[in-house]
Structures are given as structure tokens and as C-alpha cells.
Design a protein around this motif. Structure first.
Motif, PDB file in Angstrom:
ATOM      1  N   GLU A 109      39.165  -0.937 -75.407  1.00 33.01           N
ATOM      2  CA  GLU A 109      38.054  -0.388 -74.616  1.00 33.01           C
ATOM      3  C   GLU A 109      37.639  -1.366 -73.522  1.00 33.01           C
ATOM      4  O   GLU A 109      37.397  -0.979 -72.383  1.00 33.01           O
ATOM      5  N   ALA A 110      37.585  -2.647 -73.877  1.00 33.96           N
ATOM      6  CA  ALA A 110      37.218  -3.660 -72.888  1.00 33.96           C
ATOM      7  C   ALA A 110      38.303  -3.790 -71.829  1.00 33.96           C
ATOM      8  O   ALA A 110      38.006  -3.960 -70.641  1.00 33.96           O
ATOM      9  N   LEU A 111      39.554  -3.701 -72.240  1.00 29.92           N
ATOM     10  CA  LEU A 111      40.661  -3.774 -71.294  1.00 29.92           C
ATOM     11  C   LEU A 111      40.616  -2.606 -70.311  1.00 29.92           C
ATOM     12  O   LEU A 111      40.829  -2.777 -69.112  1.00 29.92           O
ATOM     13  N   TYR A 112      40.314  -1.417 -70.824  1.00 31.65           N
ATOM     14  CA  TYR A 112      40.193  -0.242 -69.959  1.00 31.65           C
ATOM     15  C   TYR A 112      39.017  -0.400 -68.989  1.00 31.65           C
ATOM     16  O   TYR A 112      39.129  -0.131 -67.796  1.00 31.65           O
ATOM     17  N   ALA A 113      37.877  -0.855 -69.510  1.00 36.19           N
ATOM     18  CA  ALA A 113      36.693  -1.051 -68.657  1.00 36.19           C
ATOM     19  C   ALA A 113      36.991  -2.074 -67.567  1.00 36.19           C
ATOM     20  O   ALA A 113      36.604  -1.894 -66.405  1.00 36.19           O
ATOM     21  N   ARG A 114      37.688  -3.133 -67.914  1.00 41.53           N
ATOM     22  CA  ARG A 114      38.052  -4.154 -66.933  1.00 41.53           C
ATOM     23  C   ARG A 114      38.940  -3.561 -65.839  1.00 41.53           C
ATOM     24  O   ARG A 114      38.732  -3.813 -64.646  1.00 41.53           O
ATOM     25  N   ALA A 115      39.922  -2.752 -66.235  1.00 40.53           N
ATOM     26  CA  ALA A 115      40.834  -2.144 -65.268  1.00 40.53           C
ATOM     27  C   ALA A 115      40.099  -1.200 -64.332  1.00 40.53           C
ATOM     28  O   ALA A 115      40.326  -1.192 -63.125  1.00 40.53           O
ATOM     29  N   VAL A 116      39.178  -0.413 -64.884  1.00 39.30           N
ATOM     30  CA  VAL A 116      38.405   0.535 -64.063  1.00 39.30           C
ATOM     31  C   VAL A 116      37.521  -0.223 -63.075  1.00 39.30           C
ATOM     32  O   VAL A 116      37.439   0.142 -61.900  1.00 39.30           O
ATOM     33  N   LEU A 117      36.860  -1.265 -63.535  1.00 36.22           N
ATOM     34  CA  LEU A 117      35.993  -2.037 -62.648  1.00 36.22           C
ATOM     35  C   LEU A 117      36.781  -2.734 -61.537  1.00 36.22           C
ATOM     36  O   LEU A 117      36.373  -2.741 -60.376  1.00 36.22           O
ATOM     37  N   LEU A 118      37.911  -3.312 -61.892  1.00 36.45           N
ATOM     38  CA  LEU A 118      38.723  -3.970 -60.879  1.00 36.45           C
ATOM     39  C   LEU A 118      39.280  -2.969 -59.879  1.00 36.45           C
ATOM     40  O   LEU A 118      39.376  -3.268 -58.684  1.00 36.45           O
ATOM     41  N   GLU A 119      39.640  -1.806 -60.347  1.00 30.73           N
ATOM     42  CA  GLU A 119      40.146  -0.783 -59.436  1.00 30.73           C
ATOM     43  C   GLU A 119      39.068  -0.308 -58.482  1.00 30.73           C
ATOM     44  O   GLU A 119      39.308  -0.054 -57.308  1.00 30.73           O
ATOM     45  N   ALA A 120      37.838  -0.230 -58.982  1.00 31.68           N
ATOM     46  CA  ALA A 120      36.720   0.205 -58.134  1.00 31.68           C
ATOM     47  C   ALA A 120      36.420  -0.827 -57.055  1.00 31.68           C
ATOM     48  O   ALA A 120      35.980  -0.478 -55.958  1.00 31.68           O
ATOM     49  N   LEU A 121      36.634  -2.083 -57.375  1.00 35.39           N
ATOM     50  CA  LEU A 121      36.376  -3.145 -56.387  1.00 35.39           C
ATOM     51  C   LEU A 121      37.475  -3.148 -55.367  1.00 35.39           C
ATOM     52  O   LEU A 121      37.360  -3.378 -54.240  1.00 35.39           O
TER      53      LEU A 121
END
Length: 121
Positions: A109-121
Motif C-alpha cells: 500500500e505504501a509502495l503504491y501511494a509512493r508511486a501515485v504521489l511521484l507520478e503526480a509530481l
């Protein structure tokens, strides 16, 4: 164009100049004043299309603008990260984005959240 749409258009055209002057007298930044004006008109269009239409559109617009201005002053001012500490070198190392993101090894879940946040940036 429907009757309601033409009423909205007529009200916006009629009240725009007075309303923008009202907002600009109270807000120093012209861009912020324009943002508030657009928010007020957007809210007006939504409210006007409700089953119970607005009877006194001018009063409603000025009240909505006054409320938006008050909200803008209540909002806390954002400070740049370097100004928080005073020492730019320490502030740069203390406020790192990668430290605020979820860790790589914290689970899927944390890995997915990290990927989503980095993609948004």
C-alpha cells in the motif's frame, strides 16, 4: 439559450464591474481578486439553477464575495520552506520530499501511494 441562462448572463454582465471593484478594494493582489470573482460567479450559476432561484441576485453576489474575502484572510499564509528555519542549508536538508513519501519497504500500500504521489509530481 434558456430563460435562466439569459438571466444569469444579464446579471453577470450587469454586476461584474461593481463586483470586481468591490473585491479589488479589499484584496491587494489582482490575481487573487480575479480568482474570487470567478469563484463567486461559479457559485452563483450553481445556486441560480437550483429549484428555488435567487431573488436578489446583486445582494447575493456581494454577500458571497464578502464571504470569500473573509475566507481568504482567515486562510493561513504559506511560508517558503527556507524561511521557516532561517538557515538555508539546514532547511534544505531538513525538508526533503523523499523523507515525506512512504518508505519503499513499508508494504504494498505504501509502495503504491509512493508511486501515485511521484507520478503526480
Amino acid at each position: 439559450m434558456t430563460d435562466r441562462d439569459s438571466d444569469i448572463t444579464a446579471t453577470v454582465v450587469r454586476e461584474r464591474t461593481r463586483l470586481v471593484n468591490f473585491i479589488r478594494r479589499r484584496i491587494g493582489d489582482p490575481d487573487d481578486a480575479e480568482d474570487i470573482l470567478q469563484d463567486v460567479f461559479s457559485e452563483f450559476v450553481q445556486a441560480y439553477r437550483l429549484p428555488a432561484p435567487i431573488e436578489q441576485a446583486s445582494a447575493w453576489l456581494f454577500r458571497a464575495a464578502r464571504n470569500r474575502i473573509i475566507d481568504r484572510f482567515r486562510k493561513k499564509k504559506e511560508l517558503p520552506l527556507v524561511d521557516l528555519d532561517g538557515d538555508e542549508e539546514e532547511a534544505g536538508s531538513e525538508y526533503r520530499l523523499d523523507l515525506a513519501l512512504p518508505a519503499h519497504d513499508a508494504g504494498p500500500e505504501a509502495l503504491y501511494a509512493r508511486a501515485v504521489l511521484l507520478e503526480a509530481l
